[in-house]
Structure formats: structure tokens, C-alpha cells
Design a protein around this motif. Structure first.
Motif, mmCIF file in Angstrom:
data_model
loop_
_atom_site.group_PDB
_atom_site.id
_atom_site.type_symbol
_atom_site.label_atom_id
_atom_site.label_comp_id
_atom_site.label_asym_id
_atom_site.label_seq_id
_atom_site.Cartn_x
_atom_site.Cartn_y
_atom_site.Cartn_z
ATOM 1 N N TRP A 132 40.299 46.174 34.716
ATOM 2 C CA TRP A 132 40.371 44.732 34.435
ATOM 3 C C TRP A 132 39.824 43.905 35.586
ATOM 4 C CZ3 TRP A 132 40.159 43.714 29.753
ATOM 5 C CH2 TRP A 132 40.815 44.490 28.807
ATOM 6 N N HIS A 133 40.028 44.389 36.786
ATOM 7 C CA HIS A 133 39.477 43.712 37.970
ATOM 8 C C HIS A 133 37.943 43.660 37.851
ATOM 9 C CE1 HIS A 133 39.291 42.479 42.151
ATOM 10 N NE2 HIS A 133 38.652 43.563 42.521
ATOM 11 N N ILE A 134 37.359 44.776 37.453
ATOM 12 C CA ILE A 134 35.900 44.863 37.331
ATOM 13 C C ILE A 134 35.406 44.114 36.092
ATOM 14 C CG2 ILE A 134 33.967 46.463 36.957
ATOM 15 C CD1 ILE A 134 35.676 48.594 38.490
ATOM 16 N N ARG A 135 36.100 44.332 34.978
ATOM 17 C CA ARG A 135 35.632 43.757 33.706
ATOM 18 C C ARG A 135 35.568 42.228 33.770
ATOM 19 N NH1 ARG A 135 35.619 45.157 27.900
ATOM 20 N NH2 ARG A 135 34.257 43.504 27.113
ATOM 21 N N LYS A 136 36.568 41.600 34.400
ATOM 22 C CA LYS A 136 36.583 40.134 34.520
ATOM 23 C C LYS A 136 35.387 39.646 35.335
ATOM 24 C CE LYS A 136 40.933 39.573 35.718
ATOM 25 N NZ LYS A 136 42.153 40.282 35.482
ATOM 26 N N MET A 137 34.858 40.509 36.176
ATOM 27 C CA MET A 137 33.715 40.110 36.998
ATOM 28 C C MET A 137 32.378 40.366 36.301
ATOM 29 S SD MET A 137 34.737 38.662 39.706
ATOM 30 C CE MET A 137 33.251 38.547 40.700
ATOM 31 N N GLN A 156 34.073 33.906 45.501
ATOM 32 C CA GLN A 156 35.138 32.948 45.211
ATOM 33 C C GLN A 156 35.808 33.305 43.863
ATOM 34 O OE1 GLN A 156 33.930 28.789 44.810
ATOM 35 N NE2 GLN A 156 35.549 28.211 46.222
ATOM 36 N N ARG A 157 34.989 33.760 42.936
ATOM 37 C CA ARG A 157 35.491 34.144 41.609
ATOM 38 C C ARG A 157 36.419 35.359 41.714
ATOM 39 N NH1 ARG A 157 32.854 36.684 36.826
ATOM 40 N NH2 ARG A 157 30.992 37.103 38.055
ATOM 41 N N ILE A 158 36.024 36.330 42.509
ATOM 42 C CA ILE A 158 36.845 37.542 42.605
ATOM 43 C C ILE A 158 38.167 37.231 43.322
ATOM 44 C CG2 ILE A 158 36.145 38.750 44.774
ATOM 45 C CD1 ILE A 158 35.576 41.210 42.917
ATOM 46 N N VAL A 159 38.116 36.320 44.292
ATOM 47 C CA VAL A 159 39.343 35.895 44.985
ATOM 48 C C VAL A 159 40.260 35.158 43.999
ATOM 49 C CG1 VAL A 159 40.233 34.306 46.751
ATOM 50 C CG2 VAL A 159 38.307 35.829 47.292
ATOM 51 N N PHE A 160 39.655 34.284 43.209
ATOM 52 C CA PHE A 160 40.420 33.540 42.204
ATOM 53 C C PHE A 160 41.113 34.514 41.245
ATOM 54 C CE2 PHE A 160 41.101 31.544 38.151
ATOM 55 C CZ PHE A 160 41.575 30.284 38.462
ATOM 56 N N ASN A 161 40.358 35.513 40.781
ATOM 57 C CA ASN A 161 40.941 36.487 39.844
ATOM 58 C C ASN A 161 42.119 37.233 40.457
ATOM 59 O OD1 ASN A 161 39.112 35.900 37.838
ATOM 60 N ND2 ASN A 161 37.746 37.605 38.302
ATOM 61 N N MET A 162 41.979 37.638 41.714
ATOM 62 C CA MET A 162 43.051 38.402 42.363
ATOM 63 C C MET A 162 44.311 37.555 42.512
ATOM 64 S SD MET A 162 41.356 40.965 45.152
ATOM 65 C CE MET A 162 39.904 40.128 45.708
ATOM 66 N N LYS A 163 44.115 36.271 42.798
ATOM 67 C CA LYS A 163 45.271 35.383 43.006
ATOM 68 C C LYS A 163 45.868 34.958 41.661
ATOM 69 C CE LYS A 163 48.085 32.969 45.365
ATOM 70 N NZ LYS A 163 49.228 33.747 45.800
ATOM 71 N N TYR A 164 45.007 34.492 40.785
ATOM 72 C CA TYR A 164 45.478 33.899 39.531
ATOM 73 C C TYR A 164 45.946 34.948 38.517
ATOM 74 C CZ TYR A 164 45.407 30.998 35.311
ATOM 75 O OH TYR A 164 45.748 30.346 34.155
ATOM 76 N N TYR A 165 45.116 35.965 38.296
ATOM 77 C CA TYR A 165 45.459 36.963 37.276
ATOM 78 C C TYR A 165 46.325 38.105 37.825
ATOM 79 C CZ TYR A 165 42.076 34.867 34.090
ATOM 80 O OH TYR A 165 41.416 33.999 33.258
ATOM 81 N N SER A 198 39.431 28.464 49.935
ATOM 82 C CA SER A 198 38.524 28.866 48.859
ATOM 83 C C SER A 198 39.224 28.781 47.498
ATOM 84 C CB SER A 198 38.053 30.303 49.123
ATOM 85 O OG SER A 198 37.411 30.819 48.006
ATOM 86 N N TYR A 199 40.477 29.245 47.452
ATOM 87 C CA TYR A 199 41.226 29.236 46.191
ATOM 88 C C TYR A 199 41.512 27.806 45.740
ATOM 89 C CZ TYR A 199 44.738 30.336 42.668
ATOM 90 O OH TYR A 199 45.431 30.427 41.491
ATOM 91 N N HIS A 200 41.849 26.961 46.695
ATOM 92 C CA HIS A 200 42.136 25.556 46.384
ATOM 93 C C HIS A 200 40.897 24.891 45.758
ATOM 94 C CE1 HIS A 200 43.853 21.568 46.810
ATOM 95 N NE2 HIS A 200 42.710 21.187 47.364
#
Lengths: 147, 181
Positions: B33-38, B135-144, B166-168
Motif C-alpha cells: 500500500w505504501h508503494i501503490r499509493k505512490m 512531500q507526497r510520500i511523507v504525507f502518506n506516511m503521516k496521514y495514512y 513539509s507536512y504542514h
């Protein structure tokens, strides 16, 4: 204004083929088995395999050694039975490089260089017919090499 | 499955293969899922998954336990993912056909997603594609994945302060794109 947290975190938004994870695990298990097999081939069998590959080269060396000690035309007669194409193919398969071949020729390097200088581009082109030149140009990707 | 049990198995040469099979079973879904979202596309995700787990298998002896096994795996997956996207972008020369819009199109295609293209979850994913990949991968790790900034910092090698900033920014940008209407 709404916040991001109002959106449900629907992770499984995407379609995944049925049984994907089971199949992936099986694939990884196969891979580790293959790599373990390769890694654990006993050293003795690799040595035997190397000897088997080296055998044709050893036979050739023995034949060459025999020729060099045999007076008369026997060696030339033997060589005449082998076509040039067969010889070239054999040398290619044995992986003998051009440098190694040149080192076997008993001509001083200065003489070779002199001959090369006298050999013009037109002489070189005369040595190839059109189909051979086309084959060479296909092998060399000009774009990759020079652009 | 306890992480320490898997580590114990992969540390010994005799049980390494068994340990690796346990590792795949325990982490494959989260990594997928980490990879697929990217990468969005399943076939691309499968290619990256294979690269990731082959790399893990070949480098098991280099795992030093100075980070958790999960962090180490996520670090490899994150690097492979970013590398894959970088390569993909290099393949497109014309701006008219950029990777973000290609991925965005896939998100509106029922062949790839379960939800309707108009669903807010899909819109969120499309908005995320407008962010830079890191930034997208950081967002995914934090948010999802609900990971802490400390964990994300260990995975990405970026400082906690920089990650928070970056997340903000990412959150503000995405909220603006998805929720203003």
C-alpha cells in the motif's frame, strides 16, 4: 472549510488482483530457493564444470604443440582440412581477444603500425562488400556512440 | 508476529529463508500500500515490490538492528519508490504528457480504482499527485500510516523540523485543492 480529517482514510481505494498477496509470497519463496541452490552448489562440481569447459582449449593446445614439433607437411595438411570460417568460429567461442592473437604474431609492433599507416580508408572499404558494411553499420549505433 | 522473532530467524543462516518468508508475510501488505499509493498502477507497484523484497533478501546480513526491522524495510521501499518515479519521469520528454497527469487519469479509471472517480477519496489522491514525490510520500506516511515524525525521519533521513514544515504545507495545499468547493 472542511478539514482533511473529515475524509475517511480509505486505503483500499485501489483494485488488487485476487490472491495477489498469496502469489507474491509464493514468488518470493521460489526466488529464495533458487538463490540458495545457486549459492550452495558444491565447489567440487564447479571445478569439474570449469575443467569440462576448458577441455576443448586444452585439446587445441596439445594439437598446436604436436604441430610445432612435427616436421614436414603433416600440420599444414591438417590445417587445410579446417575451413577459415570454422577456425574463426572456434576462436570466437574460446573468447580469445584480438590483443591475445596479435601477441602470438611474430612481427615487431613498429612494422605492424607502419603497415596500418599505409593502409588507406579506400583499401579498407574495398575489403568489405556492401552487405558486410551494412551489417557493421547496424551493429554500431551512431546515435548512441556520438550524439 | 513479533518482530524480534523474525529477526532471530533471519540472523541465523540455517533459518534465514524461513525468517524471510515470515518477513514477507508480515510486511508485504503494508509495503504494497505504501508503494501503490505512490505509483498508482498495480503492475508498477508489483515491479517495485519485487525489487524491494529481492533487495531485502540479498541484504539481510546487512541489517544491523540500529533501527527497527519495519523502519529498515520502509526505508528500502521508500527509496525504491522514489527511484522508480524518477526514472519514469526521465522517460517523458514532452511536458504535455507528464507523469502526474498520467497517474491522475489512472485514478479516474475503474480498471484501477474501486470508487467512483468523483469520490472525495479519489479527489484527494489526485490532489496529492500535484505535490513533489518526496512531500507526497511523507504525507502518506503521516496521514495514512499514522507514523510519528521521528519514525518518518529515520526512514527518509530528513530532520523532524523539516518534515513537520513539509507536512504542514502539503496539508494546506491539499485542503485548498480538495475541500474549498
Amino acid at each position: 472549510m472542511k478539514k482533511l480529517n473529515d475524509i475517511r482514510k480509505n486505503e483500499e481505494l485501489y483494485k488488487v488482483p485476487e490472491n495477489y498477496f498469496d502469489e507474491f509470497q509464493a514468488r518470493m519463496s521460489d526466488l529464495t530457493s533458487e538463490e540458495s541452490t545457486v549459492a550452495t552448489v558444491p565447489a567440487r562440481s564447479t571445478t569439474l564444470a570449469r575443467l569440462a569447459y576448458a577441455l576443448p582449449a586444452v585439446v587445441l593446445l596439445l594439437v598446436v604443440a604436436y604441430w610445432s614439433y612435427t616436421p614436414g607437411d603433416a600440420a599444414e595438411d591438417l590445417l587445410a582440412d579446417i575451413s577459415t570460417d570454422e577456425l574463426i568460429e572456434f576462436l570466437e567461442q574460446e573468447g580469445i581477444s584480438e590483443d591475445e592473437l596479435i601477441s602470438l604474431v611474430d612481427i615487431p609492433i613498429e612494422e605492424l603500425e607502419k603497415e596500418l599507416e599505409e593502409y588507406s580508408t579506400s583499401d579498407l572499404l574495398e575489403d568489405f562488400d556492401d552487405s558486410e558494411l551494412e551489417e557493421i553499420s547496424e551493429e554500431i549505433d551512431l546515435y548512441e556512440e556520438y550524439l | 508476529m513479533e518482530e524480534s522473532f523474525i529477526i532471530e530467524k533471519i540472523k541465523s543462516e540455517d533459518t534465514r529463508k524461513y525468517g524471510f518468508n515470515l518477513l514477507v508475510k508480515a510486511y508485504q501488505e503494508r509495503v504494497y500500500w505504501h508503494i501503490r499509493k505512490m505509483v498508482i498502477d498495480h503492475d508498477d507497484a508489483d515491479d517495485v515490490m519485487q525489487e524491494v523484497f529481492v533487495k531485502i533478501w540479498r541484504n539481510l546480513d546487512k541489517f544491523r538492528e540500529d533501527s527497527s526491522l519495519f523502519t529498515w524495510i520502509y526505508r528500502i521501499a521508500t527509496n525504491e519508490c522514489l527511484g522508480f518515479l524518477k526514472k519514469k519521469k526521465r522517460r517523458f520528454f514532452l511536458p504535455i504528457h507528464d507523469v502526474a497527469s498520467e497517474l491522475s487519469d489512472k485514478l479516474s479509471n475503474s480498471q484501477h480504482v474501486l470508487l467512483d472517480g468523483e469520490a472525495i477519496e479519489v479527489k484527494l489522491q489526485q490532489a496529492l499527485l500535484k505535490l513533489p514525490d518526496k512531500q507526497r510520500i511523507v504525507f502518506n506516511m503521516k496521514y495514512y500510516d499514522d507514523m510519528s515524525f521521528n519514525e518518518i525521519s529515520e526512514i527518509t533521513g530528513t530532520s523532524v523540523g523539516a518534515l513537520k514544515a513539509s507536512y504542514h504545507h502539503a496539508t494546506k495545499k491539499v485542503e485548498k485543492l480538495v475541500l474549498t468547493d
